[in-house]
Motif scaffolding. Structure first.
Motif: not given
Length: 406
Positions: A148-166, A178-182, A342-347
């Motif tokens: 999941l891709t997470l966006f930090d919005c000043s204390g709120d979190a928006y999570l998406f299932e893809d890496n589309a540019e937003r 978004e798929a999940i919102r906190v 070894s190959t690093p991870s990317i998030v």
């Protein structure tokens, strides 16, 4: 020679009787007829041929008896040849056997085939699956799937299932399916759109919470809300296919009674327009600066007594024509560093309202995390160095939770 010695022939006239012509039938052959042996003529007397009677049938001549003495001689010769042939064959067989045995006793050097060594094949290196990521805000923290891709919005979190540019601003202001919102608020949340299908009780971090299920346009929406320290927290699942990820997030959700960074020191960078907090055990130093004031500045926040462990380097670049392209080049060169064990991870995630990518893995016995964020005409690079056990992971996550662009 006188005339008395020459045989005299008299003429005999033969007449055919045609008065009674009968078909010819040979007479029966007598069972035993002894052939008459002619008496040799007397050469001293005059020879007169005997008259031949007309129509006298010829008597068939019996074959002379076989020469039994010659046949017996041939059989005797064959009986002699058989043992002779057997003797010759035996001699030949013995000779061949002895010859082969003699040849087999002589060692013949033969070339031993040399096995061609198999060419080494490159073992495919599988890209490691990133570990669960940790998001830290001033009031809570949780772990989430690296898919999941997470966006930090000043204390709120928006999570998406893809890496589309937003655009971070549009995500934080309006939301983009978004798929999940906190979300956190100082007042109770309004009711979600849709038809309420069920409601019940659950717990989050040992605190009682309300779980509701809604139906909207054929989609299932799950909401979990609770009150904590005079603030309201709500966690919403919009994509029912991520129900397992949603349950894992709830299980890891931690609420803070007070802000863990409340007594941390504040660092402000006026040149690149960002702020962050750091704990007292770390110190800030300006490791490098571009004297001409053109592009680069590096800030180091490190522990005094750990010899580089738990060290944060922040490198800023400004006045860029296209910060996204520059960030892409930095990300590519970071992934291809030869120091990786070894190959690093990317998030993908966001940092202080800006898009960012996290690249982490092991280097020379240490755990290293890079974070590259781009904002307006600037690129911010962070490098966090930790031990292999990642004992300083929480410290780094708390620092990130306080990072903001002004």
């Amino acid at each position: 020679m006188d005339d008395t010695a020459r045989p005299k022939f008299s003429t005999v006239e033969v007449t055919e009787d045609t008065s009674a012509a009968q078909p010819f039938a040979p007479p029966p052959i007598p069972e035993s007829v002894e052939p008459a042996v002619p008496t040799p003529p007397d050469t001293t007397a005059s020879f007169s041929p005997a008259p031949v009677a007309p129509n006298t049938p010829l008597v068939p001549f019996s074959a002379p008896p076989a020469n039994t003495s010659a046949h017996t001689h041939k059989i005797n010769k064959l009986m002699f040849l058989v043992p002779a042939a057997l003797l010759v064959g035996t001699i030949v067989a013995v000779t061949l056997f002895l010859g082969n045995k003699k040849q087999s006793s002589v060692a013949v050097a033969t070339a031993t085939p040399t096995a061609t060594p198999a060419l080494p094949t490159a073992t495919p290196v599988a890209t490691p699956r990133p570990m669960p990521q940790t998001f830290v805000a001033s009031k809570y923290s949780f772990k989430y799937s690296p898919d999941l891709t997470l966006f930090d919005c000043s204390g709120d979190a928006y999570l998406f299932e893809d890496n589309a540019e937003r655009e971070v601003a549009s995500v934080c202001d309006l939301g983009e399916n978004e798929a999940i919102r906190v979300e956190v608020s100082d007042r109770d949340f309004t009711k979600l759109d849709g038809d309420l299908e069920s409601a019940g009780k659950t717990t989050v971090d040992k605190i009682e919470a309300l779980q509701e299920t809604y139906s909207l346009d054929g989609k299932k929406i799950v909401s979990v809300s609770l009150e904590h320290d005079d603030e309201f927290v709500r966690i919403i699942l919009f994509d029912s296919s991520l129900e397992a990820e949603f349950k894992s997030l709830l299980a890891s959700f931690t609420l803070f009674k007070e802000d863990p960074t409340g007594d941390w020191s504040l660092y402000t960078n006026s040149r690149f327009g960002y702020t962050l907090k750091y704990p007292d055990q770390l110190e800030v130093g300006l490791a490098a600066d571009d004297a001409d004031g053109a592009a680069l500045e590096q800030v180091t926040i490190s522990s005094v007594d750990t010899e580089g462990i738990q060290r944060l380097d922040v490198l800023g670049q400004e006045n860029l024509k296209n910060s996204a392209i520059t960030a892409s080049e930095v990300i590519s060169s970071t992934i291809n560093l030869s120091a990786w064990s070894s190959t690093p991870s990317i998030v993908s995630r966001s940092l202080g309202g800006a898009p960012a990518q996290v690249i982490e893995g092991e280097q020379d016995g240490k755990w290293v995390t890079y974070l590259i964020a781009w904002y307006k005409q600037s690129v911010i690079q962070m490098e966090w160095t930790d031990d292999q056990s990642r004992t300083g992971a929480d410290t780094f996550n708390f620092i990130l939770s306080t990072f903001n662009f002004k």
